[in-house]
Design a protein around this motif. Structure first.
Motif, PDB file in Angstrom:
ATOM      1  N   ASP A   1     -51.741 -19.539  31.837  1.00 55.62           N
ATOM      2  CA  ASP A   1     -50.321 -19.625  32.173  1.00 55.62           C
ATOM      3  C   ASP A   1     -49.566 -20.360  31.089  1.00 55.62           C
ATOM      4  O   ASP A   1     -50.120 -21.201  30.376  1.00 55.62           O
ATOM      5  CB  ASP A   1     -50.135 -20.362  33.502  1.00 55.62           C
TER       6      ASP A   1
ATOM      7  N   ARG B   1     -48.145 -15.369  33.085  1.00 53.52           N
ATOM      8  CA  ARG B   1     -49.594 -15.428  33.210  1.00 53.52           C
ATOM      9  C   ARG B   1     -50.251 -14.265  32.467  1.00 53.52           C
ATOM     10  O   ARG B   1     -49.776 -13.122  32.526  1.00 53.52           O
ATOM     11  CB  ARG B   1     -50.008 -15.388  34.679  1.00 53.52           C
TER      12      ARG B   1
ATOM     13  N   ARG C   1     -42.580 -19.081  34.317  1.00 55.56           N
ATOM     14  CA  ARG C   1     -44.033 -19.189  34.086  1.00 55.56           C
ATOM     15  C   ARG C   1     -44.593 -17.784  33.976  1.00 55.56           C
ATOM     16  O   ARG C   1     -44.377 -16.942  34.842  1.00 55.56           O
ATOM     17  CB  ARG C   1     -44.712 -19.951  35.216  1.00 55.56           C
TER      18      ARG C   1
END
Length: 413
Positions: free
Chosen positions: A381, A229, A227
């Motif tokens: 995200d 961001r 993930r």
């Protein structure tokens, strides 16, 4: 100790309230940097299912107290031998066999439905980044923010599709994946976030609980995700403008179109074509998940379900001027309960039209498009397969940085 597991009654509001509290608690533990779990989205599978998804949701009561739940997604249109799963146990009731009992219950349901595999995701340790290759001029592999089978965005990370599954509980068996095989606990997940339950925290030895639980069940690592961001406050607007200028220069013969929520009717068939290519083009590791057959009516159904969830969607697409076909597309979404956080969803370019920086063009322009309507947005995200070097390079150009690890686990029933 009396443990009872039964299908949830949509009219039983106290039990729904308890299930939500458990999910929200676990999600806050697993991903404290993400916004609170959206209640509207959480209950959506009961009232506004995604096309082709049959959700079976059961709750475990220990001596009459709701202590965990499992939600499996049966896929009726594609990959009918696969399933997704979310499994979450209240942290206060872990290590009592609740997770194992919920999974045993889910496995029987899956076998009765003829499923052969279940897939789910678990929070993982963030690995050191591999050297990134420079972004090429092609549209590159698809940016699969959502997991296979996540049609509609239900899980953590608000995926575009129904999450595959989330594994979260404890090593003894408190799974929490979202979507296929969630051994432990979204979007597109609508989404992008990992289903509530995620990792379920660390074991005393430092091992992440969701991973330990998945391994204990016999599941195998099938795909490693990261993930990333984007901190909107730190966004370099001048660099973004320069990237857009360069991309537009490379995209001679193409123009962009923008929309909010439902795609324009004239482009629905092309959007369906791109959506159907997603699982063919994005890195899938060892996941046994086939591309989906998507048509305009299925897209309409997905969009209706997203509207019912209150999901705000922003899209920019590339149109090939000579043919009039829509050949590239990028999508950002926000849950109903936030104005500060968004998920970068699909970014995909038709293979016949790669080499013109259309992926970068659509993604960068959609960022400016979204910010025009969402001035309070602070963070975006997205999930990328660790092997998707091309899309990672584009995201890094835009300012996305690694925030958390994630692993897709696959289990043969």
């Amino acid at each position: 100790m009396n443990l009872d597991i039964a299908a949830i009654d949509p009219t039983d509001q106290p039990t729904l309230d308890a299930a939500y509290r458990i999910a929200a608690t676990v999600e806050a533990m697993d991903a404290p940097d993400l916004p609170p779990l959206c209640r509207r989205r959480f209950e959506a599978p009961l009232r506004h299912p995604m096309p082709g998804i049959d959700t079976r949701w059961s709750v475990a009561h220990l001596d009459g107290v709701p202590v965990g739940w499992v939600r499996i997604n049966l896929h009726l249109l594609d990959n009918t031998e696969n399933a997704s799963i979310e499994l979450v146990v209240d942290p206060a009731y872990r290590r009592r066999g609740v997770g194992r009992a919920l999974f045993t219950h889910a496995r029987e349901l899956l076998r009765e439905a003829g499923c052969k595999r279940v897939v789910g995701s678990a929070v993982a340790a963030l690995q050191p980044p591999a050297p990134a290759s420079p972004a090429s001029t092609s549209g590159g592999p698809a940016d699969r923010h959502s997991r296979p089978g996540q049609t509609g965005a239900e899980g953590p990370g608000e995926p575009r599709r129904e999450a595959l599954g989330e594994l979260g509980g404890e090593a003894s068996g408190e799974p929490r994946w979202e979507a296929p095989g969630e051994l432990g606990g979204e979007a597109s997940g609508e989404p992008g976030r990992k289903a509530p339950g995620g990792s379920g925290g660390r074991m005393p030895g430092g091992e992440l609980a969701g991973a330990a639980f998945a391994a204990a069940l016999g599941a195998k690592v099938a795909l490693v995700d990261v993930r990333r961001r984007l901190d909107v406050a730190a966004l370099d607007r001048r660099r973004l403008a320069a990237l857009l200028t360069d991309a537009r220069s490379a995209a001679a013969g193409y123009r962009t179109v923008r929309w909010r929520d439902l795609p324009p009717e004239e482009y629905l068939a092309d959007v369906a074509h791109l959506e159907g290519r997603l699982l063919a083009d994005a890195p899938m590791g060892d996941l046994e998940w086939e591309p989906e057959q998507v048509d305009a009516e299925r897209i309409r159904g997905i969009e209706r379900a997203l509207d019912a969830r209150g999901v705000r969607r922003y899209s920019v697409a590339a149109v090939h001027e000579a043919s009039g076909r829509l050949v590239g597309w990028s999508l950002l979404s926000l849950a109903a309960n936030t104005t500060r956080h968004a998920w970068q969803q699909i970014t995909i370019v038709d293979p016949a039209h790669r080499g013109h920086r259309l992926g970068l063009l659509c993604k960068a322009e959609n960022l400016t498009h979204t910010l025009a309507y969402e001035p309070e947005l602070q963070a975006i995200d997205t999930y990328n397969a660790a092997a998707n070097s091309h899309m990672i390079a584009i995201n890094e150009q835009l300012g996305f940085r690694p925030a958390a690890g994630s692993t897709e686990w696959q289990l043969t029933i």
